[in-house]
Design a protein around this motif. Sequence first.
Motif, short mmCIF file in Angstrom:
data_model
loop_
_atom_site.label_atom_id
_atom_site.label_comp_id
_atom_site.label_asym_id
_atom_site.label_seq_id
_atom_site.Cartn_x
_atom_site.Cartn_y
_atom_site.Cartn_z
N PHE A 27 -4.48 -14.33 145.92
CA PHE A 27 -4.43 -14.51 144.56
C PHE A 27 -5.45 -14.33 143.74
CE2 PHE A 27 -4.90 -17.42 140.78
CZ PHE A 27 -3.65 -16.97 140.15
N ASP A 30 -6.09 -10.45 143.75
CA ASP A 30 -5.35 -9.80 142.78
C ASP A 30 -5.52 -10.06 141.35
OD1 ASP A 30 -3.54 -8.71 144.80
OD2 ASP A 30 -2.10 -10.47 144.72
N ARG A 31 -6.22 -11.12 141.15
CA ARG A 31 -6.80 -11.44 139.83
C ARG A 31 -7.97 -10.70 139.22
NH1 ARG A 31 -2.65 -13.37 136.61
NH2 ARG A 31 -1.43 -14.68 137.44
#
Length: 80
Positions: A27, A30-31
């Motif tokens: 996560f 991806d951010r």
Amino acid sequence: MARRRTSGNLFVGLVVGGLILIGALLFLRDRGLLHLPQAQPKPPAQRAEDLAKKYPGAEVFSGPETIPSPDKKKVNSSQP
């Protein structure tokens, strides 16, 4: 009363914790908050030198070349 198996609970807890950790890292990646180092590809000239050092008896080609086939005859367009 039923007896609890602590080893089974520990294994399940470790698997679940590992999956949560992997999910959190993905996560963040991806951010854009987590930057992992990436391998840089070597330039073709450096790669050719490395391969020549590793395999000294091998032929090293710099690029795709057309090799004429010995069984084909050359056709001369000036002759009828």
